[in-house]
Scaffold this motif. Sequence first.
Motif, PDB file in Angstrom:
ATOM      1  N   ARG A   1       0.833  -1.217   0.000  1.00 48.48           N
ATOM      2  CA  ARG A   1       0.000   0.000   0.000  1.00 48.48           C
ATOM      3  C   ARG A   1       0.855   1.249   0.000  1.00 48.48           C
ATOM      4  O   ARG A   1       1.905   1.281   0.625  1.00 48.48           O
ATOM      5  CB  ARG A   1      -0.914   0.009   1.230  1.00 48.48           C
ATOM      6  N   LYS A   2       0.332   2.274  -0.635  1.00 49.60           N
ATOM      7  CA  LYS A   2       1.059   3.546  -0.714  1.00 49.60           C
ATOM      8  C   LYS A   2       0.932   4.333   0.603  1.00 49.60           C
ATOM      9  O   LYS A   2       1.853   5.013   1.021  1.00 49.60           O
ATOM     10  CB  LYS A   2       0.456   4.349  -1.874  1.00 49.60           C
TER      11      LYS A   2
ATOM     12  N   SER B   1     -12.647   4.187   7.685  1.00 52.74           N
ATOM     13  CA  SER B   1     -13.437   5.069   6.832  1.00 52.74           C
ATOM     14  C   SER B   1     -12.531   6.130   6.175  1.00 52.74           C
ATOM     15  O   SER B   1     -12.635   6.390   4.980  1.00 52.74           O
ATOM     16  CB  SER B   1     -14.583   5.645   7.660  1.00 52.74           C
ATOM     17  N   LYS B   2     -11.586   6.707   6.945  1.00 53.74           N
ATOM     18  CA  LYS B   2     -10.663   7.704   6.362  1.00 53.74           C
ATOM     19  C   LYS B   2      -9.730   7.052   5.346  1.00 53.74           C
ATOM     20  O   LYS B   2      -9.512   7.587   4.259  1.00 53.74           O
ATOM     21  CB  LYS B   2      -9.849   8.397   7.451  1.00 53.74           C
ATOM     22  N   LEU B   3      -9.195   5.884   5.708  1.00 54.33           N
ATOM     23  CA  LEU B   3      -8.221   5.234   4.820  1.00 54.33           C
ATOM     24  C   LEU B   3      -8.883   4.672   3.558  1.00 54.33           C
ATOM     25  O   LEU B   3      -8.213   4.473   2.550  1.00 54.33           O
ATOM     26  CB  LEU B   3      -7.468   4.133   5.580  1.00 54.33           C
ATOM     27  N   SER B   4     -10.197   4.441   3.608  1.00 55.88           N
ATOM     28  CA  SER B   4     -10.889   3.912   2.423  1.00 55.88           C
ATOM     29  C   SER B   4     -10.830   4.909   1.268  1.00 55.88           C
ATOM     30  O   SER B   4     -10.979   4.521   0.117  1.00 55.88           O
ATOM     31  CB  SER B   4     -12.335   3.541   2.754  1.00 55.88           C
ATOM     32  N   ARG B   5     -10.579   6.174   1.575  1.00 52.98           N
ATOM     33  CA  ARG B   5     -10.468   7.184   0.512  1.00 52.98           C
ATOM     34  C   ARG B   5      -9.253   6.967  -0.379  1.00 52.98           C
ATOM     35  O   ARG B   5      -9.181   7.509  -1.471  1.00 52.98           O
ATOM     36  CB  ARG B   5     -10.387   8.593   1.112  1.00 52.98           C
TER      37      ARG B   5
ATOM     38  N   GLY C   1      -3.529   3.898  -4.612  1.00 48.77           N
ATOM     39  CA  GLY C   1      -2.458   3.053  -4.076  1.00 48.77           C
ATOM     40  C   GLY C   1      -2.810   2.289  -2.813  1.00 48.77           C
ATOM     41  O   GLY C   1      -2.007   1.491  -2.329  1.00 48.77           O
ATOM     42  N   GLY C   2      -4.013   2.513  -2.269  1.00 49.03           N
ATOM     43  CA  GLY C   2      -4.452   1.752  -1.102  1.00 49.03           C
ATOM     44  C   GLY C   2      -3.787   2.199   0.190  1.00 49.03           C
ATOM     45  O   GLY C   2      -2.887   3.036   0.190  1.00 49.03           O
TER      46      GLY C   2
ATOM     47  N   HIS D   1      -8.612  -2.684  -1.191  1.00 56.86           N
ATOM     48  CA  HIS D   1      -7.226  -2.219  -1.373  1.00 56.86           C
ATOM     49  C   HIS D   1      -6.662  -1.758  -0.032  1.00 56.86           C
ATOM     50  O   HIS D   1      -6.182  -0.631   0.131  1.00 56.86           O
ATOM     51  CB  HIS D   1      -7.176  -1.096  -2.427  1.00 56.86           C
ATOM     52  N   PHE D   2      -6.781  -2.658   0.932  1.00 57.04           N
ATOM     53  CA  PHE D   2      -6.514  -2.302   2.323  1.00 57.04           C
ATOM     54  C   PHE D   2      -5.803  -3.459   3.040  1.00 57.04           C
ATOM     55  O   PHE D   2      -6.091  -4.623   2.777  1.00 57.04           O
ATOM     56  CB  PHE D   2      -7.847  -2.005   3.015  1.00 57.04           C
ATOM     57  N   THR D   3      -4.882  -3.090   3.940  1.00 59.84           N
ATOM     58  CA  THR D   3      -4.178  -4.081   4.767  1.00 59.84           C
ATOM     59  C   THR D   3      -4.327  -3.708   6.236  1.00 59.84           C
ATOM     60  O   THR D   3      -4.080  -2.558   6.620  1.00 59.84           O
ATOM     61  CB  THR D   3      -2.670  -4.105   4.409  1.00 59.84           C
TER      62      THR D   3
END
Length: 453
Positions: free
Chosen positions: A29-30, A57-61, A66-67, A87-89
Amino acid sequence: MIIPIVLILGSLGSTLAGTTIEFQAINCRKHSAVLTDFGGVGDGKTSNTKAFKTAISKLSRYASDGGAQLIVPPGKWLTGSFNLTSHFTLFLHKDAVLLASQDEAEWPAFPPLPSYGVGRDEPAGRFSSLIYGTNLTDVVVTGNNGTIDGQGQAWWDKFHQKKLKLTRPYLIEFLYSDQVQISNLTLINSPSWNVHPTYSSNVLIQWLTVLAPVDSPNTDGINPDSCSNVRIEDCFVVSGDDCIAVKSGWDQYGIKFGMPTQHLVIRRLTCISPDSATIALGSEMSGGIRDVRAEDIIAINTQSGVRIKTAVGRGAYVKDIFVRRMTLKTMKYVFWMTGSYGSHPDPGYDPKALPEIKGINYRDIVADNVTYSARLEGLKNDPFTGICISNVKISLTEKPKDLQWNCTDIQGVSSEVTPQPCAPLPEKSIECPFPEDRLPIDNVKLKTCSART
Ligand SMILES: *[C@@H]1O[C@H](CO)[C@@H](O)[C@H](O)[C@H]1NC(C)=O
Ligand SMILES: *[C@@H]1O[C@H](CO)[C@@H](O)[C@H](O)[C@H]1NC(C)=O
Ligand SMILES: *[C@@H]1O[C@H](CO)[C@@H](O)[C@H](O)[C@H]1NC(C)=O
Ligand SMILES: *[C@@H]1O[C@H](CO)[C@@H](O)[C@H](O)[C@H]1NC(C)=O
Ligand SMILES: *[C@@H]1O[C@H](CO)[C@@H](O)[C@H](O)[C@H]1NC(C)=O
Ligand SMILES: *[C@@H]1O[C@H](CO)[C@@H](O)[C@H](O)[C@H]1NC(C)=O
């Protein structure tokens, strides 16, 4: 004088800036953040449900940029159920412990799964799982062996005392998701099943340690349910129910939903489960189970090796099952198939919906201290066919059963099996097949990612 200064600077450096950990994942992830950036408190008492919700919720943006990854640092993080995003870890540090809340208000209520029709414990529905995701793509739950503690005792007590209003939660569950990885975690004391990938594809599960008391109710290890292209490797499971249970929906609801579990690889599993199976196929299998390849399996003090569990009303099939290289020690049964498992969601099942069980292949098995070699029970007017068992050496316990092979309504062949199998499995000089081609899930390449904790 110099040495102490270096030591102080060194330890300050690591507390302020953290350390960088490398790990293997389907995607890196970026963007990266730590739970404490969102108000997380790791004291084992403060609820972090809100912190997880806000963080994800914030990181889902960043999904289309780049996730993102969310790091859970050392500490005890009490939390209720929360949802992941695409696109999340989620990365758990080795000294991070997620503590599942015992407060029912922290667990949203869901309707029953469509392929089950009713909740498994209670028909009305079910609690959300601790780590839940639906309709996701490219999601990873990993760590360097961080812990998820389900704190299951309170749920087990409610189950035994018949005080549950809904079905107990699971620890990790994905529905309708593609490209899922769950790896390098320790899961302990789940309220019920541990890992439940459902209606999903391209699922990679590796290096999990799953621990629950052997008398805890329904603490299955890993239950792929109506999933395609699944690879489960290098897992160690001690539990109160099946170490792995392969499923696909229940009776008329599962038949209607019609989604099989197929193209499943299980390798290097170690299982301890005195009252259940190393690998169960069923009992819910009404969407069908096919193309299962299991190899290099170890079980100790476990009720059975691979067990097929089905019943009238299930419909569908269990076919093209391939198992090789099992080492079993202290087993009640080596081989077990049951056509009379019973247990229906409601009286509305179709008594004419008979399951088709065929093409079941077992080879290269050594079993010690066994009570029964085999109990193979098909259905009247619906025999289980195409059973092949080759190169199997079973040594018996001090007090074995007189009837070592109890076979009813089954057909097949055997080769080089001791003790001698039953008449419906006549000796034929063959080696039972095991597919040599690779499944697409075997070609998934992992990338080296990093997490700064
Ligand atoms: C997770 O998402 C589902 C909808 O898919 C929703 O019903 C549930 O309330 C969400 N859970 C949480 C903890 O927000
Ligand atoms: C998830 O996908 C399923 C199957 O495609 C669909 O029926 C369902 O409505 C979707 N749910 C959400 C919350 O998008
Ligand atoms: C995951 O587990 C495997 C096997 O123990 C190990 O080789 C690998 O380094 C682990 N990864 C992390 C990030 O701890
Ligand atoms: C992970 O932690 C569990 C529980 O402490 C332990 O049994 C297991 O050996 C650990 N695995 C690795 C690879 O360190
Ligand atoms: C053999 O199995 C019996 C149960 O049938 C068990 O009590 C005994 O401890 C086992 N022996 C060994 C050496 O594991
Ligand atoms: C053999 O299996 C049948 C069907 O499962 C069962 O009813 C019977 O009791 C078994 N016989 C023995 C001797 O274990």
